[in-house]
Design an enzyme around this catalytic site. Structure first.
Site, PDB file in Angstrom:
ATOM      1  N   TYR A  87      51.544  63.519 183.773  1.00 46.87           N
ATOM      2  CA  TYR A  87      52.804  63.452 184.514  1.00 46.87           C
ATOM      3  C   TYR A  87      52.916  62.113 185.229  1.00 46.87           C
ATOM      4  O   TYR A  87      53.986  61.516 185.285  1.00 46.87           O
ATOM      5  CB  TYR A  87      52.896  64.614 185.512  1.00 46.87           C
ATOM      6  CG  TYR A  87      52.959  65.961 184.844  1.00 46.87           C
ATOM      7  CD1 TYR A  87      54.138  66.430 184.279  1.00 46.87           C
ATOM      8  CD2 TYR A  87      51.836  66.766 184.747  1.00 46.87           C
ATOM      9  CE1 TYR A  87      54.203  67.661 183.650  1.00 46.87           C
ATOM     10  CE2 TYR A  87      51.878  68.005 184.116  1.00 46.87           C
ATOM     11  CZ  TYR A  87      53.064  68.441 183.574  1.00 46.87           C
ATOM     12  OH  TYR A  87      53.123  69.659 182.942  1.00 46.87           O
ATOM     13  N   ASN A 110      63.151  71.127 180.946  1.00 48.27           N
ATOM     14  CA  ASN A 110      63.649  70.647 179.663  1.00 48.27           C
ATOM     15  C   ASN A 110      64.148  71.832 178.828  1.00 48.27           C
ATOM     16  O   ASN A 110      63.359  72.684 178.439  1.00 48.27           O
ATOM     17  CB  ASN A 110      62.521  69.919 178.917  1.00 48.27           C
ATOM     18  CG  ASN A 110      62.870  69.618 177.479  1.00 48.27           C
ATOM     19  OD1 ASN A 110      64.029  69.527 177.105  1.00 48.27           O
ATOM     20  ND2 ASN A 110      61.850  69.470 176.666  1.00 48.27           N
ATOM     21  N   CYS A 118      58.211  68.161 175.526  1.00 44.55           N
ATOM     22  CA  CYS A 118      57.617  68.353 176.852  1.00 44.55           C
ATOM     23  C   CYS A 118      56.190  68.878 176.775  1.00 44.55           C
ATOM     24  O   CYS A 118      55.420  68.731 177.727  1.00 44.55           O
ATOM     25  CB  CYS A 118      58.490  69.261 177.710  1.00 44.55           C
ATOM     26  SG  CYS A 118      58.921  70.825 176.946  1.00 44.55           S
ATOM     27  N   HIS A 119      55.820  69.459 175.639  1.00 50.49           N
ATOM     28  CA  HIS A 119      54.456  69.980 175.493  1.00 50.49           C
ATOM     29  C   HIS A 119      53.412  68.873 175.460  1.00 50.49           C
ATOM     30  O   HIS A 119      52.228  69.142 175.634  1.00 50.49           O
ATOM     31  CB  HIS A 119      54.354  70.849 174.219  1.00 50.49           C
ATOM     32  CG  HIS A 119      54.662  70.121 172.955  1.00 50.49           C
ATOM     33  ND1 HIS A 119      55.961  69.915 172.509  1.00 50.49           N
ATOM     34  CD2 HIS A 119      53.848  69.541 172.032  1.00 50.49           C
ATOM     35  CE1 HIS A 119      55.927  69.245 171.365  1.00 50.49           C
ATOM     36  NE2 HIS A 119      54.661  69.009 171.063  1.00 50.49           N
ATOM     37  N   GLU A 149      49.718  69.643 166.212  1.00 57.95           N
ATOM     38  CA  GLU A 149      49.941  68.209 165.999  1.00 57.95           C
ATOM     39  C   GLU A 149      48.616  67.488 165.737  1.00 57.95           C
ATOM     40  O   GLU A 149      48.546  66.614 164.875  1.00 57.95           O
ATOM     41  CB  GLU A 149      50.687  67.603 167.192  1.00 57.95           C
ATOM     42  CG  GLU A 149      52.122  68.083 167.259  1.00 57.95           C
ATOM     43  CD  GLU A 149      52.939  67.446 168.374  1.00 57.95           C
ATOM     44  OE1 GLU A 149      52.442  66.530 169.059  1.00 57.95           O
ATOM     45  OE2 GLU A 149      54.099  67.866 168.559  1.00 57.95           O
TER      46      GLU A 149
END
Length: 158
Positions: A87, A110, A118-119, A149
Site C-alpha cells: 500500500y 474498488n 486490487c488483489h 498469476e
C-alpha cells in the site's frame, strides 16, 4: 442496468454494466439481469484470464468514486501481472506517499476487481490484508488470484 453472473475457479463472479462501460466485477452470486454485448465480452475476457491465456483486459470501465479513489485505481492498473506491491508503494507511485491508509481504503472500495487488479496490493510485511470477496470457508479469492498469476508466469517462463 445489465448484470451477468458466472462461476469461476475463484468463486462466483457478477459483472454489471450500463451497456457502455463495466461498472463492477464482484465476487458474489446474483441472478442475471438483462444481458448486453459488453457483459458477454467481459465474461469472455475474464474466462480467458482464469484459464491463463489473458493477462490484461481490453474493456471500458468507469468506476464511480472520488478523484483520489480514481487515482488509486489508475495506479492499480500499472502493477504488472504476477507482481505485488505494498500500500505504501502504491501511495508513493500515485504521488501521495503519506496517504497509504487512504490508499488502502480506496483499494478496498474498488468496484471493478480483477480488471482493476486490487488483489496485487499487499501489506508492507507481505501479508495479504483484506479483500472484499469471501469463499464459503471464509478464505479470500485474493490468495487464489495471486497464486494463479504466479503459476501462469512460472509456466510461461519454462
Amino acid at each position: 442496468m445489465y448484470s451477468l453472473c458466472f462461476s469461476s475457479p475463484a468463486g462466483d463472479v457478477t459483472v454489471t454494466s450500463d451497456g457502455r462501460v463495466i461498472l463492477s466485477v464482484e465476487f458474489q452470486t446474483t441472478t442475471d439481469g438483462d444481458i448486453c454485448e459488453l457483459l458477454l465480452e467481459a465474461k469472455r475476457q475474464l474466462i480467458e484470464y482464469f484459464e491463463g491465456s489473458r493477462q490484461t483486459f481490453d474493456l471500458p470501465v468507469d468506476p464511480v468514486g472520488t478523484e483520489f479513489q480514481k487515482r488509486v485505481w489508475r495506479g492499480l492498473c500499472d502493477i504488472p501481472y504476477g507482481c505485488t506491491i505494498s500500500y505504501k508503494q502504491l501511495a508513493e507511485n500515485i504521488g501521495s506517499p503519506k496517504a497509504f491508509r487512504a490508499v488502502g481504503q480506496a483499494n478496498r472500495k474498488n468496484p471493478v476487481s480483477i480488471i482493476i487488479p486490487c488483489h496485487r496490493v499487499v501489506a508492507a510485511d507481505g501479508s495479504l490484508g483484506g479483500y472484499m470477496g469471501k469463499w464459503n470457508d471464509e478464505s479470500s479469492p485474493k490468495t487464489w488470484l495471486l497464486d494463479h498469476e504466479k503459476r501462469i508466469i512460472s509456466a510461461n517462463s519454462r
